[in-house]
Design a protein around this motif. Structure first.
Motif, short mmCIF file in Angstrom:
data_model
loop_
_atom_site.label_atom_id
_atom_site.label_comp_id
_atom_site.label_asym_id
_atom_site.label_seq_id
_atom_site.Cartn_x
_atom_site.Cartn_y
_atom_site.Cartn_z
N LEU A 101 51.45 42.89 46.98
CA LEU A 101 50.24 43.03 46.18
C LEU A 101 49.94 44.49 45.89
O LEU A 101 49.45 44.83 44.79
CB LEU A 101 49.07 42.38 46.90
CG LEU A 101 47.72 42.35 46.17
CD1 LEU A 101 47.85 41.55 44.88
CD2 LEU A 101 46.64 41.76 47.06
N SER A 105 49.93 46.34 39.47
CA SER A 105 48.74 46.96 38.90
C SER A 105 47.49 46.16 39.27
O SER A 105 47.47 44.94 39.12
CB SER A 105 48.85 47.03 37.37
OG SER A 105 47.62 47.42 36.81
N PRO A 106 46.44 46.82 39.74
CA PRO A 106 45.21 46.10 40.09
C PRO A 106 44.48 45.53 38.88
O PRO A 106 43.57 44.73 39.03
CB PRO A 106 44.37 47.19 40.78
CG PRO A 106 44.88 48.47 40.23
CD PRO A 106 46.35 48.27 39.99
N ASP A 107 44.89 45.92 37.67
CA ASP A 107 44.21 45.43 36.46
C ASP A 107 44.69 44.05 36.03
O ASP A 107 44.03 43.39 35.23
CB ASP A 107 44.43 46.41 35.31
CG ASP A 107 43.80 47.77 35.59
OD1 ASP A 107 42.85 47.81 36.40
OD2 ASP A 107 44.27 48.77 35.04
N ASP A 108 45.84 43.62 36.51
CA ASP A 108 46.41 42.34 36.10
C ASP A 108 46.17 41.32 37.21
O ASP A 108 46.98 41.16 38.11
CB ASP A 108 47.90 42.51 35.81
CG ASP A 108 48.48 41.31 35.07
OD1 ASP A 108 47.89 40.21 35.18
OD2 ASP A 108 49.52 41.47 34.41
N ASN A 109 45.04 40.61 37.15
CA ASN A 109 44.66 39.70 38.22
C ASN A 109 45.62 38.53 38.36
O ASN A 109 45.95 38.11 39.48
CB ASN A 109 43.24 39.18 37.99
CG ASN A 109 42.20 40.28 38.12
OD1 ASN A 109 42.38 41.23 38.87
ND2 ASN A 109 41.12 40.17 37.37
N ALA A 110 46.08 37.98 37.25
CA ALA A 110 46.98 36.84 37.31
C ALA A 110 48.29 37.22 37.97
O ALA A 110 48.81 36.51 38.84
CB ALA A 110 47.23 36.29 35.90
N ALA A 112 48.74 39.68 40.00
CA ALA A 112 48.46 40.00 41.39
C ALA A 112 48.48 38.74 42.26
O ALA A 112 49.04 38.74 43.37
CB ALA A 112 47.11 40.71 41.51
N VAL A 113 47.88 37.66 41.77
CA VAL A 113 47.87 36.41 42.54
C VAL A 113 49.28 35.87 42.69
O VAL A 113 49.70 35.45 43.78
CB VAL A 113 46.97 35.36 41.85
CG1 VAL A 113 47.12 34.01 42.53
CG2 VAL A 113 45.52 35.82 41.90
#
Length: 203
Positions: A101, A105-110, A112-113
């Motif tokens: 994780l 990039s922390p901006d791409d939530n999908a 990241a999951v």
């Protein structure tokens, strides 16, 4: 870094964490602290790999170093290594998922999951492969094979971490190789230990 390199690095770190979690955290932290990725020409560190910066904290590095030393010693003693593996059955997958994780990039939530779930699954698979193969080896009456395999694992993880962090363009290929190795070890452990577990279950 392009998407393939980022995903390859995330997968490599999570798979290696299944074998040696503390060493993976320590290597990633040292790489961030001393700018290894900058030196090998990896761009966009403040954005794409911002999560890894926390690993360069001196407290994180200190705990990871202690864990690496403890794991190095525990892993060389027959059956103590299996106890250590059992205690880390939850720790390594969670650690591998968090390492993966931290790479995206922390901006791409999908994304990241997805990476978090796949990273945890990858770390669990390599952890199960390690624990299963060690259970097989610990059944051997001689003590040498345990140490030999442990040293080989140390070399594999050290080499894998070096390759992933210093040559991220090869990280995806490394991840595929590690996944294939974990699959083979899981299959061999199941072939050897499966009949024993089934007999114990029926008893």
């Amino acid at each position: 870094m392009n998407a393939i390199e980022i995903l390859g690095l995330a997968a490599s770190l999570s798979l290696l964490a299944g074998w040696r979690l503390y060493a993976a955290v320590l290597a990633a932290g040292l790489a961030m602290r001393f700018g290894v990725l900058d030196m090998v020409g990896v761009p966009a560190l403040p954005h794409a790999l911002a999560g890894l910066q926390v690993l360069s904290n001196p407290w994180v590095l200190g705990i990871a170093a202690l864990g690496t030393a403890a794991e190095f010693l525990a892993d060389k003693v027959a059956w103590l290594d299996s106890v250590w593996d059992t205690l880390h059955t939850l720790v390594r997958p969670v650690g591998g998922a968090l390492l993966a994780l931290a790479v995206v990039s922390p901006d791409d939530n999908a994304l990241a999951v997805v990476v978090f779930l796949l990273g945890g699954g990858a770390a669990l698979a390599s952890h199960a492969a390690k624990a299963g193969s060690r259970a097989v080896i610990n059944g051997s009456p001689e003590p040498v094979s345990n140490v030999v395999v442990s040293v080989a694992e140390d070399g594999l993880v050290a080499g894998g971490l070096w390759l992933a962090l210093s040559h991220p363009q090869w990280a995806a290929a490394l991840a595929l190789g590690l996944a294939a190795l974990a699959a083979v070890l899981l299959w061999l452990a199941w072939r050897i230990l499966g009949p024993l577990w089934r007999r114990l279950w029926r008893a």
